[in-house]
Design a protein around this motif. Structure first.
Motif: not given
Ligand code: FAD
Length: 141
Positions: A6, A22, A25-26, A29-30, A46, A48, A50, A63-64, A67-69
């Motif tokens: 995507y 980021l 974290q990724a 979990t991965n 981005f 990506q 997977l 989950r991705i 994500d509000r980022r």
């Molecule tokens: P939580 O940790 O409970 O967080 C909830 C929300 O808070 C998130 O959805 C996000 O909006 C926000 N958040 C979380 N961490 C941060 C931070 N450090 N700073 C600011 N806001 C934050 N995750 C994977 O497991 N594998 C991947 O390959 C992967 N690739 C990603 C690629 C991109 C481009 C982005 C933006 C994110 C990616 N993530 C990936 C992260 C994923 O989107 C989740 O944030 C992560 O898996 C944790 O999920 P959670 O439901 O436990 O969220």
């Protein structure tokens, strides 16, 4: 085994510290979920890839997607595959700059915003796959 690609638009400028957060974290979990892949970042966009078990992939993509980022996610490929392109990387990464993209992507002009999600440049999943594979060579693992 499935592969998903995507592209998306970052909601903020990701400086190196944010990208490291980021990726940390990724990758953690991965690894637990048995997923591998590659992430490109360029000019607030981005791209990506997977790959791995179908259920793990679907759960991670949900989950991705939430994500509000980032926003405006566009799925370029979602296909059954027989083998991985990135078997050893829980998430390979490259921060591509405009000059590099201009060299490697015909038609790209550095003034383009969000280049990795521009449908005129990344026309489909196969183009995206080639670009990710190109940048994966000799890059940060
Ligand atoms: P939580 O940790 O409970 O967080 C909830 C929300 O808070 C998130 O959805 C996000 O909006 C926000 N958040 C979380 N961490 C941060 C931070 N450090 N700073 C600011 N806001 C934050 N995750 C994977 O497991 N594998 C991947 O390959 C992967 N690739 C990603 C690629 C991109 C481009 C982005 C933006 C994110 C990616 N993530 C990936 C992260 C994923 O989107 C989740 O944030 C992560 O898996 C944790 O999920 P959670 O439901 O436990 O969220």
């Amino acid at each position: 085994m499935r592969r998903l690609i995507y592209c998306s638009q970052a909601c903020q400028d990701f400086d190196p510290d944010l990208l490291v957060d980021l990726l940390r974290q990724a990758r953690a979990t991965n690894e637990r979920a048995g997923l591998s892949g590659m992430l490109l970042y360029c000019s607030r966009s981005f791209l990506q890839l997977l790959e791995g078990d179908e259920d793990a992939l679907a759960e991670t993509y949900e989950r991705i997607r939430a994500d509000r980022r980032h926003t405006n996610l566009r799925r370029l490929l979602d296909a059954e595959v027989s083998q991985r392109l990135f078997p050893d990387w829980s998430m390979g990464f490259d921060h591509v700059d405009d000059d590099e993209l201009a060299q490697d992507l015909p038609g790209y002009t550095p003034a383009t915003s969000y280049p990795l999600m521009n449908p005129d440049l990344i026309t489909d999943g196969k183009v995206a796959e080639s670009l990710l594979t190109l940048y994966a060579r000799n890059k940060i693992r």
